[in-house]
Design a protein around this motif. Structure first.
Motif, PDB file in Angstrom:
ATOM      1  N   ALA A 110       0.883  -1.205  -0.004  1.00 48.75           N
ATOM      2  CA  ALA A 110      -0.057  -0.071   0.060  1.00 48.75           C
ATOM      3  C   ALA A 110       0.713   1.304   0.078  1.00 48.75           C
ATOM      4  O   ALA A 110       1.928   1.066   0.179  1.00 48.75           O
ATOM      5  N   ARG A 128      -4.500   0.662  -0.776  1.00 52.27           N
ATOM      6  CA  ARG A 128      -4.049  -0.530  -1.006  1.00 52.27           C
ATOM      7  C   ARG A 128      -3.847  -0.433  -2.775  1.00 52.27           C
ATOM      8  O   ARG A 128      -4.761  -0.039  -3.457  1.00 52.27           O
ATOM      9  N   TYR A 169       1.085   4.882   1.948  1.00 50.32           N
ATOM     10  CA  TYR A 169       0.639   5.735   3.079  1.00 50.32           C
ATOM     11  C   TYR A 169       0.871   7.229   2.920  1.00 50.32           C
ATOM     12  O   TYR A 169       2.258   7.378   2.531  1.00 50.32           O
ATOM     13  N   LYS A 214      -4.411   5.129   3.974  1.00 52.98           N
ATOM     14  CA  LYS A 214      -3.734   3.793   3.201  1.00 52.98           C
ATOM     15  C   LYS A 214      -4.457   3.483   2.266  1.00 52.98           C
ATOM     16  O   LYS A 214      -5.543   3.188   2.284  1.00 52.98           O
TER      17      LYS A 214
END
Length: 483
Positions: free
Chosen positions: A328, A366, A330, A364
């Protein structure tokens, strides 16, 4: 529990509050509850929201079948239906309560309920589609997606999740689109002006930020009066001479991307005709695109790219902000606007579908599958290694959500390398980067599998004979470890 005849004592669910409810506070923050709006709290309980809103200078009144049943509720611009639906055990009566609130709504209905992740705090046994509590009350816990769908089915309009468990149903679709524009493509306010010179300076500033001259209708009323003696051609000439061409070009690019972002999110939530757009966005379309059709086609392509894992991962790799891991990206909330447009779209779609929480620090995203999490680190700015307080996740494929609180955990996850989540030019990035460099040199990151939680990190600090004073790493005075 089948065959049980029982009616809940709903008055017991009305709690006293010292502050506004989450839903009322959200409506105020979003500007939907304002000085001009008449507010009805339908099912007002003990009346704390009504008193709180009145104390803030708003026009608010309430109705409740137990605490304030003496008069019929009057229609209002904004109707709050706060923690009402979840305490009604009869499914038909539950729907009727929502329908009555919708009839009383003239502009916006705000619906909020308790959510499924509260189940551990609701003691009782299963009854119908909810829980018969130990106090003789009832709770039907909604998921954010269920609540939004339920309100949409009952009201017959497209709704927006303003926050987890808070749904906005607008009576008029123009109002819904104005809200979306406010949330997705906000623009800074106008500079203050009290004479012709400062009014012209404000128009120049707007032009540089938006990439085009404003229309008279877009200007604050007092500013328009200050410029009323100027012919449009004269004002255009003055602004053209004064504005920085590079800033105007950059502002145009920003406005173009914001327009595409809005149109893509609008398609995700249901797109209307050109005439339904807020006026400023109509003008952006006219200025930066050959037609509304072309703008929509480009926005559609952007939304289509969101389904492509390869494209999304490439956008994450190309992003100038954020920390990319094997699963992911961030990004800190202060750097969100600097992400590639497709990634901003990714986050916005999740927020419209399931609600962005009111408090969060990092998002976050993905890159395999489509899932967005908002992570809350309350002390991000002050703690060199902030601890995770809560996480709220939505799966965009299924619209399922999950919430986890770490507030009472003894060994909370924590962050390292804070500068990596920020934009390079963030005012705090240099300070955080210096701390990371000092920690690397001290050997604190030699065992990365050990330092992800409080206890592991404290153990490594002890092993290396170091301690933190603010964002500085220093040697421990009580250690005899040779270095």
């Amino acid at each position: 529990m089948s065959g049980l005849r029982w009616e809940s004592d709903r008055r017991l669910t009305a709690i006293g509050r010292a502050t506004l409810s989450v839903a009322a506070r959200q409506a105020v923050v979003d500007g939907e509850v304002n000085a001009d709006a008449r507010v009805l709290d339908y099912g007002s309980g003990r009346g704390d929201d009504v008193r709180g809103l009145r104390d803030m200078g708003f026009q608010a009144h309430g109705w409740d079948p137990f605490y304030a049943p003496d008069k019929n509720p009057a229609p209002a611009d904004v109707v709050l239906l706060t923690y009402v639906l979840n305490v009604i055990e009869d499914t038909e009566e539950r729907r009727e309560a929502l329908q009555r609130a919708w009839i009383l709504t003239e502009r916006l209905l705000v619906v909020t309920t308790r959510l499924t992740w509260d189940r551990s705090r609701v003691r009782g046994q299963q009854y119908e589609d909810g829980v018969l509590t130990s106090r003789g009350t009832f709770q039907h816990l909604f998921s954010p997606a269920e609540l939004r769908s339920y309100v949409e089915e009952t009201t017959g309009v497209r709704c927006i999740s303003a926050a987890p468990g808070i749904v906005y149903a607008f009576k008029n679709d123009d109002a819904r689109l104005r809200y979306l524009a406010f949330k997705i493509a906000p623009h800074a306010g106008w500079l203050a002006s009290d004479d012709t010179g400062s009014a012209i300076a404000a128009v120049v500033d707007y032009t540089e930020r938006r990439g085009r001259l404003p229309r008279l209708e877009e200007m604050p009323t007092e500013m328009a009066k200050l410029l009323a003696h100027l012919q449009p051609q004269e004002l255009q000439r003055i602004v053209k001479q004064s504005a920085n061409p590079e800033r105007v070009e950059a502002g145009g690019k920003t406005a173009t991307l914001s327009t595409l972002l809005f149109l893509a999110v609008e398609l995700f939530n249901g797109r209307g005709p050109y005439s339904s757009l807020p006026m400023s966005l109509q003008l952006d379309v006219r200025t930066f695109f050959s037609s509304y059709k072309e703008a929509c086609m480009r926005a559609d392509r952007l939304l289509f790219k969101l389904r492509d894992d390869t494209y999304v991962r490439a956008a994450m790799q190309a992003s100038k902000v954020g920390k990319l891991t094997p699963t992911a990206l961030y990004v800190h909330r202060r750097a969100m606007d600097q992400m590639p447009t497709v990634l901003r779209l990714y986050e916005h779609c999740a927020s419209i579908a399931a609600g962005r929480p009111p408090s969060w620090s990092l998002v976050k995203l993905r890159h395999q599958g489509r899932g967005v999490s908002w992570l809350h680190y309350p002390a991000f700015d002050t703690d060199p290694h902030p601890k995770l307080h809560s996480s709220y996740m939505v799966d965009l494929t299924t619209l399922k959500t999950s919430f986890k609180s770490y507030g009472e955990s003894a060994n909370r996850p924590l962050l390292h390398r804070k500068h990596e989540f920020l934009a390079p030019d963030d005012p705090d990035a240099l300070k955080y980067r210096r701390l990371t460099q000092a920690e690397v040199q001290a050997g604190l990151y030699r065992n990365p599998h050990l330092i992800g939680t409080e206890n592991g990190w404290e153990a490594e600090l002890g092993r290396c004979g170091r301690e933190l004073r603010g964002h500085r790493l220093v040697r421990r005075k009580d250690t005899n470890q040779a270095k």
